[in-house]
Design a protein around this motif. Structure first.
Motif, mmCIF file in Angstrom:
data_model
loop_
_atom_site.group_PDB
_atom_site.id
_atom_site.type_symbol
_atom_site.label_atom_id
_atom_site.label_comp_id
_atom_site.label_asym_id
_atom_site.label_seq_id
_atom_site.Cartn_x
_atom_site.Cartn_y
_atom_site.Cartn_z
ATOM 1 N N VAL A 177 3.658 -33.332 -2.151
ATOM 2 C CA VAL A 177 4.693 -32.939 -3.111
ATOM 3 C C VAL A 177 4.589 -31.434 -3.316
ATOM 4 C CG1 VAL A 177 4.845 -35.154 -4.285
ATOM 5 C CG2 VAL A 177 3.151 -33.483 -5.044
ATOM 6 N N GLY A 178 5.717 -30.786 -3.591
ATOM 7 C CA GLY A 178 5.742 -29.340 -3.682
ATOM 8 C C GLY A 178 5.753 -28.744 -2.283
ATOM 9 N N GLY A 179 5.137 -27.578 -2.132
ATOM 10 C CA GLY A 179 4.993 -26.979 -0.807
ATOM 11 C C GLY A 179 6.262 -26.455 -0.175
ATOM 12 N N GLU A 180 7.266 -26.144 -0.988
ATOM 13 C CA GLU A 180 8.492 -25.588 -0.421
ATOM 14 C C GLU A 180 8.216 -24.197 0.169
ATOM 15 O OE1 GLU A 180 9.569 -28.201 -3.940
ATOM 16 O OE2 GLU A 180 8.196 -26.529 -3.584
ATOM 17 N N LEU A 181 9.012 -23.830 1.152
ATOM 18 C CA LEU A 181 8.969 -22.472 1.689
ATOM 19 C C LEU A 181 9.951 -21.622 0.894
ATOM 20 C CD1 LEU A 181 7.974 -20.536 4.006
ATOM 21 C CD2 LEU A 181 10.110 -21.129 5.178
ATOM 22 N N VAL A 182 9.493 -20.475 0.420
ATOM 23 C CA VAL A 182 10.374 -19.541 -0.284
ATOM 24 C C VAL A 182 10.664 -18.377 0.649
ATOM 25 C CG1 VAL A 182 10.714 -18.119 -2.327
ATOM 26 C CG2 VAL A 182 9.324 -20.199 -2.478
ATOM 27 N N VAL A 183 11.944 -18.134 0.911
ATOM 28 C CA VAL A 183 12.369 -17.037 1.784
ATOM 29 C C VAL A 183 13.226 -16.083 0.956
ATOM 30 C CG1 VAL A 183 13.576 -16.387 3.905
ATOM 31 C CG2 VAL A 183 12.376 -18.585 3.781
ATOM 32 N N GLU A 184 12.702 -14.883 0.759
ATOM 33 C CA GLU A 184 13.408 -13.881 -0.046
ATOM 34 C C GLU A 184 13.850 -14.460 -1.388
ATOM 35 O OE1 GLU A 184 13.700 -10.744 0.335
ATOM 36 O OE2 GLU A 184 12.865 -10.542 2.359
ATOM 37 N N GLY A 185 12.949 -15.206 -2.017
ATOM 38 C CA GLY A 185 13.207 -15.732 -3.350
ATOM 39 C C GLY A 185 13.959 -17.044 -3.390
ATOM 40 N N GLU A 186 14.429 -17.533 -2.251
ATOM 41 C CA GLU A 186 15.174 -18.789 -2.214
ATOM 42 C C GLU A 186 14.273 -19.913 -1.728
ATOM 43 O OE1 GLU A 186 19.356 -20.645 -0.399
ATOM 44 O OE2 GLU A 186 18.837 -18.528 -0.116
ATOM 45 N N LYS A 187 14.122 -20.941 -2.546
ATOM 46 C CA LYS A 187 13.210 -22.042 -2.252
ATOM 47 C C LYS A 187 13.865 -23.056 -1.318
ATOM 48 C CE LYS A 187 11.854 -24.547 -5.801
ATOM 49 N NZ LYS A 187 11.098 -24.906 -7.023
ATOM 50 N N LYS A 188 13.128 -23.420 -0.260
ATOM 51 C CA LYS A 188 13.648 -24.342 0.751
ATOM 52 C C LYS A 188 12.695 -25.516 0.930
ATOM 53 C CE LYS A 188 16.896 -21.347 2.213
ATOM 54 N NZ LYS A 188 18.361 -21.608 2.213
ATOM 55 N N MET A 207 5.058 -22.496 -1.807
ATOM 56 C CA MET A 207 4.858 -22.954 -3.167
ATOM 57 C C MET A 207 3.624 -23.864 -3.232
ATOM 58 S SD MET A 207 7.177 -21.578 -5.071
ATOM 59 C CE MET A 207 7.156 -22.587 -6.566
ATOM 60 N N PRO A 208 3.000 -23.960 -4.411
ATOM 61 C CA PRO A 208 1.849 -24.858 -4.554
ATOM 62 C C PRO A 208 2.230 -26.293 -4.187
ATOM 63 C CG PRO A 208 2.032 -23.407 -6.453
ATOM 64 C CD PRO A 208 3.292 -23.222 -5.651
ATOM 65 N N PHE A 209 1.241 -27.052 -3.746
ATOM 66 C CA PHE A 209 1.505 -28.436 -3.350
ATOM 67 C C PHE A 209 0.265 -29.285 -3.575
ATOM 68 C CE2 PHE A 209 -0.081 -26.241 0.392
ATOM 69 C CZ PHE A 209 -1.028 -27.132 0.914
ATOM 70 N N GLN A 210 0.464 -30.573 -3.496
ATOM 71 C CA GLN A 210 -0.635 -31.529 -3.512
ATOM 72 C C GLN A 210 -0.434 -32.501 -2.359
ATOM 73 O OE1 GLN A 210 -0.511 -33.302 -7.423
ATOM 74 N NE2 GLN A 210 -2.029 -31.868 -8.223
ATOM 75 N N GLY A 211 -1.523 -32.931 -1.753
ATOM 76 C CA GLY A 211 -1.452 -33.921 -0.686
ATOM 77 C C GLY A 211 -1.733 -33.327 0.677
ATOM 78 N N GLU A 212 -1.321 -34.067 1.681
ATOM 79 C CA GLU A 212 -1.532 -33.703 3.086
ATOM 80 C C GLU A 212 -0.293 -32.964 3.595
ATOM 81 O OE1 GLU A 212 -2.033 -36.468 7.060
ATOM 82 O OE2 GLU A 212 -0.279 -36.688 5.751
ATOM 83 N N ARG A 213 -0.446 -31.681 3.893
ATOM 84 C CA ARG A 213 0.712 -30.885 4.308
ATOM 85 C C ARG A 213 0.399 -30.135 5.600
ATOM 86 N NH1 ARG A 213 2.909 -25.698 4.092
ATOM 87 N NH2 ARG A 213 5.124 -25.533 3.515
ATOM 88 N N TYR A 214 1.137 -30.457 6.651
ATOM 89 C CA TYR A 214 1.101 -29.710 7.895
ATOM 90 C C TYR A 214 2.417 -28.953 8.028
ATOM 91 C CZ TYR A 214 -2.669 -32.944 9.255
ATOM 92 O OH TYR A 214 -3.829 -33.677 9.305
#
Length: 234
Positions: A177-188, A207-214
């Motif tokens: 959960v979480g872990g979005e990529l932010v590009v020039e301030g825009e969260k993806k 962005m911060p996240f929890q869990g297994e993220r590749y």
């Protein structure tokens, strides 16, 4: 290689519970995720390069509490990293436990050693390059892939050996959960959703996240034009 922004700190986030995320793996990603997990469990995950460590957020897991390291502290840690195991194994990153980052495919010129992971993880390399062609059939096949495990990156732009690289393609895999990529301030949201962006001109971070993220990042460094990573697969 990467250039970090010293003065920018990542915002904290209140994340939903991990069990709220759908753990179903889309069929398209099953083989790649299988081989990512296999590589993770193998004990052979390659060292994160010191330059890449500089833009990764690290929290100590030595039993003395989790305190985010400053960029200067991370720099000193990376410079003194002479251990057989990468220092990334001694930190939890992005609340995702032990992290690491390596590349497969091709590097430009004679001055760059080809990634040892090509030989360590040939199946992962093959299926990851094939995944790019399925996700973006009209995209010129890349020469190189950066493979990240539980890595949270500081705001940065890509540079060094990557200067002049092609547009990057990124996708996230795993149960997190979480872990979005932010590009020039825009969260993806990139979890099983591929995104193209220019990492050499657009500042980006995790962005911060929890869990297994590749995450997989496909690109072609300057000097590798015309090289297709899929052609290097066994």
């Amino acid at each position: 290689a990467l250039q970090a922004a010293d003065s920018v700190s990542l915002p904290t986030a209140i994340l939903p519970p991990l069990d709220s995320v759908d753990a179903t793996v889309p069929v398209l990603f099953e083989k790649v995720l299988y081989y990512l997990r296999k590589a993770d469990a193998s004990g052979l995950w390659p060292s994160t390069t010191p330059k890449r460590q500089l833009v990764m957020i690290a929290s100590s897991t030595n039993g003395k509490g989790n305190t985010n390291m400053s960029l200067s502290a991370a720099h000193m840690r990376a410079k003194s990293n002479n251990a057989d195991r990468p220092s990334a194994y001694e930190f939890s990153e992005g609340q995702g436990q032990a992290s690491g980052s390596f590349s497969v495919g091709a590097f430009p010129g004679d001055e760059h050693t080809q990634p040892k992971a090509n030989a360590l993880f040939p199946e992962l390399m093959k299926y990851a390059f094939e995944l790019e062609m399925v996700l973006c059939p009209d995209r010129e096949p890349s020469s190189t892939i950066a493979i990240n495990r539980n890595a949270q990156f500081r705001p940065h732009t890509d540079s060094g050996a990557g200067a002049g690289q092609s547009t990057s393609l990124i996708v996230g895999l795993g149960t997190y959960v979480g872990g979005e990529l932010v590009v020039e301030g825009e969260k993806k949201n990139i979890r099983y959703k591929a995104l193209e962006f220019n990492g050499w001109t657009e500042r980006h971070w995790t962005m911060p996240f929890q869990g297994e993220r590749y995450s997989l990042v496909w690109f072609t460094p300057k000097g590798c034009e015309g090289v297709k990573g899929i052609d290097l697969c066994r």
